[in-house]
Design a protein around this motif. Structure first.
Motif, PDB file in Angstrom:
ATOM      1  N   ALA A 197       0.829  -1.202   0.000  1.00 31.92           N
ATOM      2  CA  ALA A 197       0.000   0.000   0.000  1.00 31.92           C
ATOM      3  C   ALA A 197       0.868   1.259   0.000  1.00 31.92           C
ATOM      4  CB  ALA A 197      -0.930  -0.005   1.207  1.00 31.92           C
ATOM      5  N   SER A 198       1.977   1.230   0.743  1.00 35.95           N
ATOM      6  CA  SER A 198       2.869   2.394   0.806  1.00 35.95           C
ATOM      7  C   SER A 198       3.455   2.709  -0.559  1.00 35.95           C
ATOM      8  CB  SER A 198       3.999   2.131   1.807  1.00 35.95           C
ATOM      9  OG  SER A 198       3.503   1.979   3.109  1.00 35.95           O
ATOM     10  N   ILE A 199       3.876   1.672  -1.268  1.00 30.62           N
ATOM     11  CA  ILE A 199       4.431   1.874  -2.610  1.00 30.62           C
ATOM     12  C   ILE A 199       3.358   2.403  -3.550  1.00 30.62           C
ATOM     13  CG2 ILE A 199       5.476   0.725  -4.601  1.00 30.62           C
ATOM     14  CD1 ILE A 199       6.747  -1.259  -2.625  1.00 30.62           C
ATOM     15  N   ALA A 200       2.159   1.822  -3.465  1.00 32.43           N
ATOM     16  CA  ALA A 200       1.061   2.251  -4.343  1.00 32.43           C
ATOM     17  C   ALA A 200       0.692   3.708  -4.072  1.00 32.43           C
ATOM     18  CB  ALA A 200      -0.148   1.345  -4.141  1.00 32.43           C
ATOM     19  N   ILE A 201       0.573   4.073  -2.801  1.00 29.84           N
ATOM     20  CA  ILE A 201       0.225   5.460  -2.444  1.00 29.84           C
ATOM     21  C   ILE A 201       1.312   6.417  -2.916  1.00 29.84           C
ATOM     22  CG2 ILE A 201      -0.073   7.038  -0.490  1.00 29.84           C
ATOM     23  CD1 ILE A 201      -1.410   4.677   0.989  1.00 29.84           C
ATOM     24  N   SER A 202       2.569   6.019  -2.743  1.00 28.51           N
ATOM     25  CA  SER A 202       3.679   6.865  -3.183  1.00 28.51           C
ATOM     26  C   SER A 202       3.665   7.050  -4.689  1.00 28.51           C
ATOM     27  CB  SER A 202       5.010   6.253  -2.737  1.00 28.51           C
ATOM     28  OG  SER A 202       5.097   6.184  -1.333  1.00 28.51           O
ATOM     29  N   ALA A 203       3.381   5.981  -5.427  1.00 31.10           N
ATOM     30  CA  ALA A 203       3.338   6.074  -6.887  1.00 31.10           C
ATOM     31  C   ALA A 203       2.214   7.006  -7.336  1.00 31.10           C
ATOM     32  CB  ALA A 203       3.155   4.681  -7.488  1.00 31.10           C
ATOM     33  N   ILE A 204       1.060   6.906  -6.701  1.00 27.91           N
ATOM     34  CA  ILE A 204      -0.070   7.771  -7.048  1.00 27.91           C
ATOM     35  C   ILE A 204       0.258   9.228  -6.716  1.00 27.91           C
ATOM     36  CG2 ILE A 204      -2.460   8.343  -6.470  1.00 27.91           C
ATOM     37  CD1 ILE A 204      -2.880   5.312  -5.953  1.00 27.91           C
ATOM     38  N   ALA A 205       0.850   9.441  -5.535  1.00 27.62           N
ATOM     39  CA  ALA A 205       1.207  10.804  -5.123  1.00 27.62           C
ATOM     40  C   ALA A 205       2.231  11.413  -6.061  1.00 27.62           C
ATOM     41  CB  ALA A 205       1.749  10.782  -3.692  1.00 27.62           C
ATOM     42  N   LEU A 206       3.242  10.634  -6.421  1.00 24.99           N
ATOM     43  CA  LEU A 206       4.272  11.127  -7.331  1.00 24.99           C
ATOM     44  C   LEU A 206       3.704  11.400  -8.713  1.00 24.99           C
ATOM     45  CD1 LEU A 206       7.119   8.742  -6.163  1.00 24.99           C
ATOM     46  CD2 LEU A 206       7.239  11.246  -6.090  1.00 24.99           C
ATOM     47  N   GLY A 207       2.755  10.570  -9.142  1.00 27.96           N
ATOM     48  CA  GLY A 207       2.105  10.807 -10.428  1.00 27.96           C
ATOM     49  C   GLY A 207       1.312  12.098 -10.430  1.00 27.96           C
ATOM     50  N   ALA A 208       0.570  12.338  -9.337  1.00 28.52           N
ATOM     51  CA  ALA A 208      -0.200  13.584  -9.230  1.00 28.52           C
ATOM     52  C   ALA A 208       0.728  14.789  -9.221  1.00 28.52           C
ATOM     53  CB  ALA A 208      -1.063  13.549  -7.973  1.00 28.52           C
ATOM     54  N   TRP A 209       1.827  14.685  -8.466  1.00 30.77           N
ATOM     55  CA  TRP A 209       2.802  15.778  -8.398  1.00 30.77           C
ATOM     56  C   TRP A 209       3.445  16.051  -9.760  1.00 30.77           C
ATOM     57  CZ3 TRP A 209       8.363  14.715  -8.316  1.00 30.77           C
ATOM     58  CH2 TRP A 209       9.138  15.868  -8.156  1.00 30.77           C
ATOM     59  N   THR A 210       3.636  14.992 -10.528  1.00 27.70           N
ATOM     60  CA  THR A 210       4.261  15.143 -11.843  1.00 27.70           C
ATOM     61  C   THR A 210       3.440  16.052 -12.744  1.00 27.70           C
ATOM     62  OG1 THR A 210       5.349  12.974 -11.743  1.00 27.70           O
ATOM     63  CG2 THR A 210       4.966  13.905 -13.937  1.00 27.70           C
ATOM     64  N   PHE A 211       2.132  15.848 -12.754  1.00 26.84           N
ATOM     65  CA  PHE A 211       1.290  16.551 -13.725  1.00 26.84           C
ATOM     66  C   PHE A 211       0.565  17.770 -13.144  1.00 26.84           C
ATOM     67  CE2 PHE A 211       1.747  12.205 -15.342  1.00 26.84           C
ATOM     68  CZ  PHE A 211       2.226  12.486 -16.616  1.00 26.84           C
ATOM     69  N   VAL A 212       0.299  17.765 -11.836  1.00 28.65           N
ATOM     70  CA  VAL A 212      -0.342  18.934 -11.194  1.00 28.65           C
ATOM     71  C   VAL A 212       0.420  19.249  -9.911  1.00 28.65           C
ATOM     72  CG1 VAL A 212      -2.657  18.866 -12.185  1.00 28.65           C
ATOM     73  CG2 VAL A 212      -2.087  17.295 -10.327  1.00 28.65           C
ATOM     74  N   PRO A 213       1.615  19.793 -10.027  1.00 27.70           N
ATOM     75  CA  PRO A 213       2.505  19.939  -8.871  1.00 27.70           C
ATOM     76  C   PRO A 213       2.046  20.940  -7.826  1.00 27.70           C
ATOM     77  CG  PRO A 213       3.414  21.068 -10.785  1.00 27.70           C
ATOM     78  CD  PRO A 213       2.235  20.295 -11.273  1.00 27.70           C
ATOM     79  N   ASP A 214       1.151  21.850  -8.188  1.00 22.48           N
ATOM     80  CA  ASP A 214       0.719  22.876  -7.242  1.00 22.48           C
ATOM     81  C   ASP A 214      -0.669  22.625  -6.666  1.00 22.48           C
ATOM     82  OD1 ASP A 214       3.104  24.308  -7.700  1.00 22.48           O
ATOM     83  OD2 ASP A 214       2.248  25.207  -9.513  1.00 22.48           O
ATOM     84  N   ASN A 215      -1.258  21.498  -7.004  1.00 21.60           N
ATOM     85  CA  ASN A 215      -2.617  21.191  -6.564  1.00 21.60           C
ATOM     86  C   ASN A 215      -2.620  20.708  -5.111  1.00 21.60           C
ATOM     87  OD1 ASN A 215      -5.092  19.251  -6.304  1.00 21.60           O
ATOM     88  ND2 ASN A 215      -5.529  20.512  -8.099  1.00 21.60           N
ATOM     89  N   SER A 216      -3.633  21.126  -4.346  1.00 19.05           N
ATOM     90  CA  SER A 216      -3.705  20.733  -2.941  1.00 19.05           C
ATOM     91  C   SER A 216      -3.900  19.229  -2.768  1.00 19.05           C
ATOM     92  CB  SER A 216      -4.842  21.485  -2.240  1.00 19.05           C
ATOM     93  OG  SER A 216      -6.091  21.202  -2.858  1.00 19.05           O
ATOM     94  N   ILE A 217      -4.566  18.599  -3.732  1.00 24.39           N
ATOM     95  CA  ILE A 217      -4.734  17.139  -3.659  1.00 24.39           C
ATOM     96  C   ILE A 217      -3.381  16.454  -3.778  1.00 24.39           C
ATOM     97  CG2 ILE A 217      -5.736  15.125  -4.804  1.00 24.39           C
ATOM     98  CD1 ILE A 217      -8.129  16.821  -5.569  1.00 24.39           C
ATOM     99  N   SER A 218      -2.538  16.965  -4.670  1.00 23.02           N
ATOM    100  CA  SER A 218      -1.182  16.426  -4.793  1.00 23.02           C
ATOM    101  C   SER A 218      -0.433  16.591  -3.474  1.00 23.02           C
ATOM    102  CB  SER A 218      -0.423  17.141  -5.918  1.00 23.02           C
ATOM    103  OG  SER A 218      -1.057  16.960  -7.163  1.00 23.02           O
ATOM    104  N   GLY A 219      -0.607  17.743  -2.833  1.00 22.05           N
ATOM    105  CA  GLY A 219       0.044  17.987  -1.553  1.00 22.05           C
ATOM    106  C   GLY A 219      -0.413  17.016  -0.483  1.00 22.05           C
ATOM    107  N   MET A 220      -1.717  16.740  -0.431  1.00 24.90           N
ATOM    108  CA  MET A 220      -2.246  15.805   0.556  1.00 24.90           C
ATOM    109  C   MET A 220      -1.724  14.395   0.300  1.00 24.90           C
ATOM    110  SD  MET A 220      -4.021  17.193   2.913  1.00 24.90           S
ATOM    111  CE  MET A 220      -4.772  15.684   3.535  1.00 24.90           C
TER     112      MET A 220
END
Length: 252
Positions: free
Chosen positions: A81-104
């Motif tokens: 789960a940790s790897i999956a969450i990290s991959a999703i978070a990094l993906g969000a940061w890649t394309f929308v780096p300033d979005n609050s969802i990416s930050g969360m």
């Protein structure tokens, strides 16, 4: 037929795509922000996969032999789960780096990765630099994720470069050197023991990562120069100390 290694191909494929996208993005837009973040994301996922396999294993082997007591927790659904969450978070940061969802998502990933690292009994490996460096290098992963999250919510206080350098100079740089050193010793027939020279290059690469993060908060040419000098000392030191093992017959 070691099928479990197929999962490693995914971040490697993403890294290759990021490399190609870098040139296309730079040619069309004059920047490479998305592709650089994508490449970094792929590298961190790869570290999460491989690090989660080798760090507990090497730690368990050393502790069972040298320091009996608490051992690293076995891999379970929390690690997945940790790897999956990290991959999703990094993906969000890649394309929308300033979005609050990416930050969360990055904040949650940082907490998961920090808790994951704490389960590996790294505090019990202080007497073996070869094992300890793996834990210290991996610590830059949750630190970098936390800095990225903080930079999204508090951009005036935490520069975006802090998280980028924690992940790049810290996690990627230190983990690469740590694994290169151990692999060189093991696969060339040398004793798995860190001498003073090897300990020096570990200190140097950790110092490089720390100083590079500091330079994001305190813009200073001197701090950046010191970080660069420490980086060069670490990798030049590796070449001088372990280069001969890679160019001579395997030790008996």
């Amino acid at each position: 037929r070691n099928w479990r290694n197929l999962k490693v191909l995914l971040p490697l494929a993403v890294l290759a795509c990021a490399n190609g996208a870098f040139h296309i993005e730079a040619h069309l837009q004059g920047t490479s922000d998305i592709s650089r973040r994508l490449g970094m994301a792929a590298a961190i996922v790869l570290i999460s996969l491989i690090g989660g396999r080798i760090i507990p294993s090497f730690t368990r082997n050393w502790l069972a032999r040298e320091n009996p007591g608490r051992l690293p927790a076995p891999s379970d659904r929390f690690d997945t789960a940790s790897i999956a969450i990290s991959a999703i978070a990094l993906g969000a940061w890649t394309f929308v780096p300033d979005n609050s969802i990416s930050g969360m998502l990055m904040a949650v990933a940082a907490i998961c990765q920090a808790w994951r690292l704490s389960r590996w009994a790294g505090e019990r490996t202080l007497r073996d630099p070869l094992v300890l460096i793996l834990h210290l290098a991996y610590a830059f992963v949750p630190l970098g994720l936390a800095f990225v999250s903080a930079s999204i919510f508090f951009p005036a206080a935490v520069p975006a470069a802090a998280g980028l350098h924690a992940l790049g100079t810290g996690a990627v740089g230190a983990m690469t050197l740590a694994v290169m050193t151990r692999a060189t010793l093991g696969h060339t027939g040398r004793e798995l023991k860190a001498g003073r020279g090897t300990s020096f290059i570990f200190v140097a690469v950790l110092l490089a990562g720390t100083l590079r993060i500091l330079a994001a908060f305190v813009p200073s040419g001197a701090v950046i120069d010191m970080a660069g000098a420490a980086w060069m000392a670490a990798f030049a030191g590796f070449l001088l100390i372990h280069g001969a093992a890679l160019t001579t017959p395997k030790a008996r």
